[in-house]
Scaffold this motif. Structure first.
Motif, mmCIF file in Angstrom:
data_model
loop_
_atom_site.group_PDB
_atom_site.id
_atom_site.type_symbol
_atom_site.label_atom_id
_atom_site.label_comp_id
_atom_site.label_asym_id
_atom_site.label_seq_id
_atom_site.Cartn_x
_atom_site.Cartn_y
_atom_site.Cartn_z
ATOM 1 N N TYR A 1 -8.740 0.803 7.095
ATOM 2 C CA TYR A 1 -9.241 1.464 4.994
ATOM 3 C C TYR A 1 -9.429 2.965 6.175
ATOM 4 O O TYR A 1 -10.037 3.882 5.581
ATOM 5 C CB TYR A 1 -10.257 0.448 4.864
ATOM 6 N N LEU B 1 -5.967 -1.668 -0.587
ATOM 7 C CA LEU B 1 -5.911 -2.848 0.738
ATOM 8 C C LEU B 1 -7.253 -3.219 0.713
ATOM 9 O O LEU B 1 -7.186 -4.785 1.327
ATOM 10 C CB LEU B 1 -5.719 -1.582 1.878
ATOM 11 N N GLU C 1 0.601 -1.420 -0.019
ATOM 12 C CA GLU C 1 -0.088 -0.150 -0.180
ATOM 13 C C GLU C 1 1.071 1.697 -0.188
ATOM 14 O O GLU C 1 0.566 2.499 -0.981
ATOM 15 C CB GLU C 1 -0.935 0.326 1.390
ATOM 16 N N SER D 1 -8.221 -4.409 8.538
ATOM 17 C CA SER D 1 -7.861 -3.953 7.509
ATOM 18 C C SER D 1 -8.956 -2.684 6.884
ATOM 19 O O SER D 1 -9.396 -1.786 7.003
ATOM 20 C CB SER D 1 -8.537 -5.633 6.476
#
Length: 308
Positions: free
Chosen positions: A228, A197, A155, A224
């Protein structure tokens, strides 16, 4: 020998063309920002910038398919949300071979490098430096020994690469970079990182099997979702702060028009993080948010340029 003869149509499929729109949007943003100063733009260089950036993105996608095919990550991934995750599937479906994929990646990079050098000669040394950094990230993201995608750094690499896309498109026009361009590119880069992601969540189980420790594998579903949300929030906060402190043109605030899409994706992700097969709408919202973010700012910047 390739199971299917390689032709332009098949090579086009190997590049995963559906994702190239984010690169086109980033280039348009950089060009519009350059035009906002009222100095005019070179349409020839603008077209060359977009074409070269798309070619570089295509080459990186094919290289990624080769590396994921070689490691077994895509073969293990039978639960991906295709075509968004799990690669092009052309190797796994027996359409092309690993060697085909390697050769196409090398051929595409073989086109990118001399064309990039020519554009840099016409535009200035800073464009050469940006292009060299972009090529390094395209290689380092997928390929050993760095393989940043396998270390939870994908990322970060992707955010840096698309930050450079905007900066490079601006530099081709102006021959230099600026704090304004760097600040304006930052929020877009963050939203691009969120695409990677969220795409990693449906692939996490297969990636973990082959030792590919992506950020989604490391953080798990809930982690996650938190990452995010934090990244999307930080991206929009960067835009707002940049405008408030005159680091970006006031009209760049139009980028906030994409915030509802990011928010919808975040809500969907929190609800379905543990059921990755339900994340298709959230992935679509995430891609649309990044594209709308760049295009909304581009339109506002273009309108401000016309008013000068």
């Amino acid at each position: 020998m390739s199971p299917t003869p390689l032709d332009l149509k098949l090579i086009w499929r190997m590049t995963r063309p559906g994702f190239l729109i984010v690169t086109a949007a980033g280039c348009v943003l950089g060009i519009a920002l350059a035009a906002a100063c009222g100095c005019g733009i070179s349409w020839g260089r603008a077209a060359a910038t977009i074409g070269l950036a798309l070619l570089a993105h295509a080459a990186a996608n094919v290289l990624n398919d080769f590396e994921d095919g070689r490691s077994g990550a895509d073969a293990a991934n039978t639960a991906g949300l295709f075509p968004f995750t799990g690669g092009s599937r052309l190797i796994q479906n027996g359409v092309v071979t690993l060697d085909d994929t390697r050769q196409v990646a090398l051929a595409l990079f073989g086109l990118v490098i001399p064309a990039g050098v020519l554009l840099a000669v016409l535009s200035g040394g800073v464009v050469f430096s940006i292009g060299l950094a972009g090529l390094f990230l395209a290689w380092a993201y997928s390929s050993p020994p760095l393989s940043l995608m396998r270390r939870g750094l994908g990322e970060l690499a992707v955010a840096a690469a698309w930050w450079l896309v905007v900066l490079g498109a601006y530099a081709v026009q102006r021959g230099t970079v600026s704090v304004v361009a760097a600040a304006t590119a930052s929020s877009f880069a963050g939203l691009i990182a969120n695409i990677l992601l969220i795409n990693g969540i449906p692939d996490a189980a297969a990636d973990a099997q082959v030792g590919k420790r992506t950020l989604a594998v490391r953080l798990g579903p809930q982690g996650s979702a938190l990452a995010y949300t934090a990244l999307a929030s930080a991206s929009y906060a960067l835009l707002a702060v940049g405008v408030a402190f005159d680091l970006q043109p006031p009209t760049a605030i139009w980028g906030l028009l994409s915030a509802p899409l990011s928010a919808s994706a975040a809500v969907y992700l929190w609800r379905h993080a543990t059921t990755p097969q339900a994340l298709r709408p959230a992935i679509i919202y995430t891609i649309a948010a990044a594209v709308l973010h760049a295009l909304a700012m581009s339109v506002s910047l273009a309108l401000s340029a016309r008013a000068l």
